[in-house]
Design an enzyme around this catalytic site. Structure first.
Site, PDB file in Angstrom:
ATOM      1  N   ASP A 191       0.695  -1.239  -0.011  1.00  0.00           N
ATOM      2  CA  ASP A 191       0.079   0.120  -0.091  1.00  0.00           C
ATOM      3  C   ASP A 191       0.815   1.200   0.001  1.00  0.00           C
ATOM      4  O   ASP A 191       1.953   1.276   0.183  1.00  0.00           O
ATOM      5  CB  ASP A 191      -0.972  -0.054   1.218  1.00  0.00           C
ATOM      6  CG  ASP A 191      -0.215  -0.558   2.330  1.00  0.00           C
ATOM      7  OD1 ASP A 191       1.149  -0.305   2.610  1.00  0.00           O
ATOM      8  OD2 ASP A 191      -1.086  -0.897   3.257  1.00  0.00           O
ATOM      9  N   HIS A 237      -7.046  -4.865   9.632  1.00  0.00           N
ATOM     10  CA  HIS A 237      -6.791  -4.887   8.173  1.00  0.00           C
ATOM     11  C   HIS A 237      -5.436  -5.513   7.765  1.00  0.00           C
ATOM     12  O   HIS A 237      -4.600  -5.433   8.594  1.00  0.00           O
ATOM     13  CB  HIS A 237      -6.999  -3.237   7.742  1.00  0.00           C
ATOM     14  CG  HIS A 237      -5.886  -2.490   8.448  1.00  0.00           C
ATOM     15  ND1 HIS A 237      -5.847  -1.105   8.517  1.00  0.00           N
ATOM     16  CD2 HIS A 237      -4.454  -2.610   8.691  1.00  0.00           C
ATOM     17  CE1 HIS A 237      -4.873  -0.604   8.878  1.00  0.00           C
ATOM     18  NE2 HIS A 237      -3.917  -1.655   8.959  1.00  0.00           N
ATOM     19  N   GLU A 294      -9.689  -2.010   4.906  1.00  0.00           N
ATOM     20  CA  GLU A 294     -10.548  -1.751   6.024  1.00  0.00           C
ATOM     21  C   GLU A 294     -11.676  -2.580   6.268  1.00  0.00           C
ATOM     22  O   GLU A 294     -12.307  -3.380   5.092  1.00  0.00           O
ATOM     23  CB  GLU A 294     -10.857  -0.200   5.882  1.00  0.00           C
ATOM     24  CG  GLU A 294      -9.735   0.839   6.024  1.00  0.00           C
ATOM     25  CD  GLU A 294      -8.797   0.775   7.342  1.00  0.00           C
ATOM     26  OE1 GLU A 294      -8.753  -0.199   8.016  1.00  0.00           O
ATOM     27  OE2 GLU A 294      -8.435   2.019   7.750  1.00  0.00           O
ATOM     28  N   ASP A 303      -7.373  -2.619  13.530  1.00  0.00           N
ATOM     29  CA  ASP A 303      -8.914  -2.945  13.247  1.00  0.00           C
ATOM     30  C   ASP A 303      -8.664  -4.034  12.290  1.00  0.00           C
ATOM     31  O   ASP A 303      -9.982  -4.361  11.845  1.00  0.00           O
ATOM     32  CB  ASP A 303      -9.370  -1.480  12.541  1.00  0.00           C
ATOM     33  CG  ASP A 303      -9.071  -1.466  11.131  1.00  0.00           C
ATOM     34  OD1 ASP A 303      -8.053  -2.216  10.664  1.00  0.00           O
ATOM     35  OD2 ASP A 303      -9.583  -0.586  10.404  1.00  0.00           O
TER      36      ASP A 303
END
Ligand code: GLP
Length: 261
Positions: free
Chosen positions: A67, A138, A143, A136
């Site tokens: 990313d 990910h 997400e 979270d």
């Protein structure tokens, strides 16, 4: 899935680096998927050392990172290109032209995302993908609610991710709210996955990703769908796992792990 629990985070990082180095030694032109984050820094430090002492050669390796933040160029200290250059690429004998991250400055998001997918396929696909996990759940910047079939695209970051990562930005509010990320589907297409999770803070999310249930609310749980996954944890991150004893037993008794004991 195979789960390996190491005494501490240093040993977990060392084992992760060894697995990557062995994969390169077996296939010198490996296509390696890379991740960023604090968890990976000791892994890259190990790989730098191994490269300097002649234990692994990056000359023919190609890399693709998961990313990149939208709007950040390579000279921005918070860009993942900068992170990769300073933690790894500038310190090993890899050819810079063989290292790839999405271009954070691209204006046409779809075009950039499609180009990235094309480049991965053109390289023959990813042989080994290194993964961390966000608070979270990910992987990359996929997400919660990211489709398990998703490909590279731009995602809006969750407030939780924002809170986790804005500490690196000055001022914190300058952190971008968008990022390019390989999709969950892109990640699942890789031939092998090695996930590293360390620290007490990750114990709950590690348990959700590893032991389920399978849900796009925790995109890390998608690794359960992959046929060749190794998750490496330190004792802290592994502290809530229900099947801990079995994982330790399997690691000791599976001949394939003998060279890592
Ligand atoms: C970022 C990256 C993820 C990484 C996560 C964990 O959000 N996009 O790929 O797994 O950070 O970071 P850390 O290792 O700092 O907890």
């Amino acid at each position: 899935m195979e789960v390996i629990i190491c005494e501490n985070s240093k040993k977990a990082a060392r084992l992760t680096a060894k697995m990557i180095a062995n994969a390169i030694n077996e296939k010198p032109n490996l296509v390696l998927g890379l991740a960023t984050g604090a968890t990976m820094e000791p892994v890259y430090a190990e790989l730098v050392q191994m490269n300097c002492s002649g234990k692994v050669d990056f000359k023919d390796v190609t890399t693709f990172n998961l990313d990149e933040y939208v709007g950040l160029g390579p000279n921005n200290k918070n860009s993942y290109r900068y992170y990769m250059d300073s933690n790894l690429f500038d310190k090993i004998n890899i050819k810079k032209e063989n290292t790839h991250l999405p271009n954070g400055l691209a204006l046409d998001y779809n075009e950039e995302a499609d180009k990235y997918e094309f480049m991965i396929n053109n390289a023959g696909g990813i042989d080994l993908q290194l993964l961390g996990i966000g608070n979270d759940g990910h992987i990359g910047f996929n997400e919660p609610m990211s489709s398990f079939a998703s490909k590279t695209r731009v995602k809006v970051l969750t407030p939780e991710t924002y809170e986790q990562n804005c500490i690196y930005f000055n001022p914190p509010e300058s952190m971008p709210k968008l990022a390019f990320t390989m999709g969950v589907g892109t990640i699942l297409n890789s031939k092998q996955i090695v996930m590293l999770i360390t620290g007490k803070k990750k114990a709950n999310i590690a348990t959700q990703a590893i032991e389920g249930p399978l849900t796009s609310m925790v995109t890390g749980s998608a690794i359960q769908l992959h046929q060749n996954v190794t998750v490496i944890l330190d004792e802290d991150a592994a502290s809530n796992l229900k099947m801990k004893d079995y994982y330790n037993f399997a690691f000791k008794n599976n001949p394939k792990w003998q060279r890592y004991q």
